[in-house]
Design a protein around this motif. Sequence first.
Motif, PDB file in Angstrom:
ATOM      1  N   ARG A 166       0.862  -1.192   0.031  1.00 51.94           N
ATOM      2  CA  ARG A 166       0.039   0.051   0.150  1.00 51.94           C
ATOM      3  C   ARG A 166       0.906   1.280  -0.028  1.00 51.94           C
ATOM      4  O   ARG A 166       0.466   2.308  -0.519  1.00 51.94           O
ATOM      5  N   LEU A 167       1.933   1.208   0.515  1.00 58.28           N
ATOM      6  CA  LEU A 167       2.789   2.295   0.385  1.00 58.28           C
ATOM      7  C   LEU A 167       3.477   2.440  -0.910  1.00 58.28           C
ATOM      8  O   LEU A 167       3.552   3.741  -1.431  1.00 58.28           O
ATOM      9  N   VAL A 168       3.563   1.380  -1.709  1.00 61.54           N
ATOM     10  CA  VAL A 168       3.964   1.716  -3.283  1.00 61.54           C
ATOM     11  C   VAL A 168       2.809   2.270  -4.009  1.00 61.54           C
ATOM     12  O   VAL A 168       3.146   3.199  -4.884  1.00 61.54           O
ATOM     13  N   ALA A 169       1.717   2.022  -3.586  1.00 60.76           N
ATOM     14  CA  ALA A 169       0.460   2.454  -4.348  1.00 60.76           C
ATOM     15  C   ALA A 169       0.183   4.083  -4.010  1.00 60.76           C
ATOM     16  O   ALA A 169      -0.191   4.778  -4.727  1.00 60.76           O
ATOM     17  N   ALA A 196      -1.957  -7.399  -6.575  1.00 62.30           N
ATOM     18  CA  ALA A 196      -1.884  -5.608  -6.572  1.00 62.30           C
ATOM     19  C   ALA A 196      -0.584  -5.455  -6.799  1.00 62.30           C
ATOM     20  O   ALA A 196      -0.321  -4.239  -7.196  1.00 62.30           O
ATOM     21  N   ALA A 197       0.339  -6.208  -6.386  1.00 61.38           N
ATOM     22  CA  ALA A 197       1.952  -5.896  -6.591  1.00 61.38           C
ATOM     23  C   ALA A 197       2.093  -6.014  -8.318  1.00 61.38           C
ATOM     24  O   ALA A 197       2.931  -4.942  -8.880  1.00 61.38           O
ATOM     25  N   TRP A 198       1.518  -6.733  -9.103  1.00 65.61           N
ATOM     26  CA  TRP A 198       1.662  -6.819 -10.298  1.00 65.61           C
ATOM     27  C   TRP A 198       0.892  -5.796 -10.980  1.00 65.61           C
ATOM     28  O   TRP A 198       1.614  -5.076 -11.984  1.00 65.61           O
ATOM     29  N   ALA A 199      -0.345  -5.228 -10.413  1.00 68.32           N
ATOM     30  CA  ALA A 199      -0.727  -3.940 -10.824  1.00 68.32           C
ATOM     31  C   ALA A 199       0.004  -2.580 -10.745  1.00 68.32           C
ATOM     32  O   ALA A 199       0.172  -1.704 -11.408  1.00 68.32           O
TER      33      ALA A 199
END
Length: 281
Positions: A166-169, A196-199
């Motif tokens: 979520r920090l990356v997002a 989510a990480a692939w997104a």
Amino acid sequence: MMFRLLGGVQVETADTSITIESSPVRGVLVALLLEEGRLASVDHLLGSLWDDPPDSARTNLRLHIARLRSQLALASLRDRLTTYRGGGGAYRLLVDSDEVDVARFKKLAALGFAELRSGSLTTAETILERALSLWQGPVGQGCTSSQKLRYRFLAFDELRITMRDRLVAARLDMGRTTDLIPEIHEILAIAPYREAAWAHLIRAYYLGGDIAGAISAWDRATATLGDELGLDVSPGLRHLHVSVLRRDDVAVRRYVDCLRSAGDIGVQAAPHGARGREIRP
């Protein structure tokens, strides 16, 4: 005053630092601390140390408790460990949540996620960075533990991955792009089935101007999720792929994955990030 479980089992005060050497004593301390000041019944502690408690388990537990008290006495904390005689027996380790690193870890995660939901990305970033700075390694290293207790340890690993994710997002939404790719690859190395990480990887490439990289990330995502796990990718990820192919900058920038919109801090069971039932620390 701090009880540390992230990366090792230690008791720290202003004057001393105690490392618990005995594996079963570490297991008892960890099981008590995970209750965050609540009563832990004898049966609960037995089930935390052994999958199939031996006949001597209750006697052994009393010995481990006595040794733990002796260790706590070195930091003038002996009176923190109390005994309750009724109802089959129980123990309580009197601690404040701010005195236990895993409790701080969970509290900061919840605060950071709440800030994300409110749209306060900069504040959320600061809080989640503070939480992640507490991580010195997995919970429960070198302690005697049952499968039930190890399952609770796993929840902290999953929570850490969720925070990093979520920090990356949030940072993508704040305008950062390709500089996040190494971090995303680290997440995927740990949790290759986390959609989510692939997104995030697709978005980081695309928003950084690397369309071919975004399409390649989609191909790797579908191969990993579909060929290796047998899962269909979600409609949201498919929509993101279509947005990339259409060069729809607005849609790619506004993409919101299911984890970021979730209202709780439960995290999904193994494999990392695969769809499944929730586990909580």
